[in-house]
Design a protein around this motif. Structure first.
Motif, PDB file in Angstrom:
ATOM      1  N   UNK A   1       0.832  -1.213   0.000  1.00  0.00           N
ATOM      2  CA  UNK A   1       0.000   0.000   0.000  1.00  0.00           C
ATOM      3  C   UNK A   1       0.863   1.259   0.000  1.00  0.00           C
ATOM      4  N   UNK A   2       0.208   2.394  -0.016  1.00  0.00           N
ATOM      5  CA  UNK A   2       0.894   3.685   0.106  1.00  0.00           C
ATOM      6  C   UNK A   2       1.546   3.741   1.498  1.00  0.00           C
ATOM      7  N   UNK A   3       2.805   4.186   1.602  1.00  0.00           N
ATOM      8  CA  UNK A   3       3.437   4.270   2.932  1.00  0.00           C
ATOM      9  C   UNK A   3       2.699   5.251   3.856  1.00  0.00           C
ATOM     10  N   UNK A   4       2.589   4.847   5.132  1.00  0.00           N
ATOM     11  CA  UNK A   4       1.833   5.659   6.107  1.00  0.00           C
ATOM     12  C   UNK A   4       2.358   7.083   6.257  1.00  0.00           C
ATOM     13  N   UNK A   5       3.659   7.265   6.012  1.00  0.00           N
ATOM     14  CA  UNK A   5       4.250   8.598   6.199  1.00  0.00           C
ATOM     15  C   UNK A   5       3.569   9.645   5.309  1.00  0.00           C
ATOM     16  N   UNK A   6       2.962   9.184   4.199  1.00  0.00           N
ATOM     17  CA  UNK A   6       2.331  10.148   3.276  1.00  0.00           C
ATOM     18  C   UNK A   6       1.023  10.702   3.842  1.00  0.00           C
ATOM     19  N   UNK A   7       0.022   9.837   4.192  1.00  0.00           N
ATOM     20  CA  UNK A   7      -1.176  10.418   4.806  1.00  0.00           C
ATOM     21  C   UNK A   7      -0.848  11.188   6.082  1.00  0.00           C
ATOM     22  N   UNK A   8       0.155  10.724   6.794  1.00  0.00           N
ATOM     23  CA  UNK A   8       0.502  11.355   8.055  1.00  0.00           C
ATOM     24  C   UNK A   8       0.936  12.822   7.854  1.00  0.00           C
ATOM     25  N   UNK A   9       1.876  13.028   6.960  1.00  0.00           N
ATOM     26  CA  UNK A   9       2.385  14.406   6.767  1.00  0.00           C
ATOM     27  C   UNK A   9       1.327  15.279   6.070  1.00  0.00           C
ATOM     28  N   UNK A  10       0.568  14.685   5.144  1.00  0.00           N
ATOM     29  CA  UNK A  10      -0.414  15.489   4.393  1.00  0.00           C
ATOM     30  C   UNK A  10      -1.556  15.921   5.301  1.00  0.00           C
ATOM     31  N   UNK A  11      -1.979  15.016   6.194  1.00  0.00           N
ATOM     32  CA  UNK A  11      -3.073  15.346   7.117  1.00  0.00           C
ATOM     33  C   UNK A  11      -2.675  16.500   8.038  1.00  0.00           C
ATOM     34  N   UNK A  12      -1.402  16.507   8.438  1.00  0.00           N
ATOM     35  CA  UNK A  12      -0.926  17.567   9.355  1.00  0.00           C
ATOM     36  C   UNK A  12      -0.947  18.937   8.705  1.00  0.00           C
ATOM     37  N   UNK A  13      -0.747  18.983   7.399  1.00  0.00           N
ATOM     38  CA  UNK A  13      -0.495  20.285   6.769  1.00  0.00           C
ATOM     39  C   UNK A  13      -1.563  20.753   5.793  1.00  0.00           C
TER      40      UNK A  13
END
Ligand code: 1GP
Length: 246
Positions: free
Chosen positions: A183-195
């Motif tokens: 799947x898409x790496x978790x770091x992507x939704x994580x950083x995008x959700x924050x900003x």
């Protein structure tokens, strides 16, 4: 705001995590089987249906499937278009997408120009969506001529997300590709959700409740599953329950 947009936004604003069930009209499922699957996933808590695919979708098949899904569940049916052949007036809405990391001008603006008059004529609600495809070895990557996103560069994903938000898109779809091996790496939704305040849809290669839950915990608002529904819809029901129970 349109009816489908309002339905989705209200859920996200209440802090709910959502699940979309993807049905590809090119993969023939008979109607009684489709009704059974749709009802099962509705009872498990899926929030909407996406219909679409990269190759071989006939508009009349998309229309028939939309009818069955709406009649069986009453949930919104949203077109997830690989191209303009996926459009049908029998759906409720369309992810009106730009394939942001495509190298092919057609997917950056010409498909949208072709589609817009039909979307208007069919009375479909347009959900403005940025679409990013991660890996190079999937059908969507091949058809869409994408430039893959390096999986260890979440800051690059964030740059796409910021661009999407600045252009007024409301949704961002992070796509590993249907049937992807990861799947898409978790770091992507994580950083995008924050900003950003985009509604974040994540799909491709999600095959377990644990993966779905990790992605929602990381920041995904919506999880999409397609392949697992075709293989064993009971497994998809378990994924939905995991997303909803958190
Ligand atoms: C594909 O994101 C969707 O466009 C779903 O992918 O078929 O791997 O679940 P899967």
């Amino acid at each position: 705001m349109g009816r489908v947009s309002k339905y989705l936004r209200e859920k996200v604003e209440r802090g709910e995590k959502l699940h979309f069930t993807l049905i590809d009209p090119a993969k023939k499922i008979d109607h009684s089987q489709l009704e059974k699957i749709a009802l099962g996933l509705y009872e498990a808590g899926t929030d909407a249906f996406l219909i679409g695919g990269s190759i071989g979708v006939a508009p009349e098949d998309a229309g028939e499937i939309a009818d069955v899904l709406k009649k069986t569940t009453g949930l919104p049916v949203i077109i997830f278009p690989g191209n303009i052949n996926c459009l049908t007036p029998r759906a409720d809405a369309v992810l009106f997408m730009v394939l942001m990391n495509s190298l092919e001008p057609y997917y950056l603006m010409q498909a949208q120009v072709q589609a817009a008059p039909l979307v208007r004529r069919y009375g479909l609600e347009a959900l403005p969506t940025g679409y990013i495809v991660f890996y190079g070895d999937t059908s969507v990557a091949h058809v869409g001529r994408i430039q893959p996103i390096p999986p260890d560069k979440p800051e690059l994903g964030l740059a796409y997300a910021l661009a999407a938000e600045m252009m007024g898109y409301q949704y961002l779809y992070l796509e590993a590709g249907s049937g992807a091996s990861r799947p898409v790496p978790e770091a992507f939704p994580s950083i995008i959700k924050k900003h950003t305040s985009l509604i974040l849809i994540v799909g491709g290669g999600i095959r377990s409740p644990e993966t779905a839950r990790s992605l929602t915990r990381a920041g995904a608002d919506v999880i999409v599953t397609g392949t697992i529904v075709e293989e064993d819809y009971e497994k998809a029901s378990n994924i939905i329950r995991a997303i909803k129970s958190r």
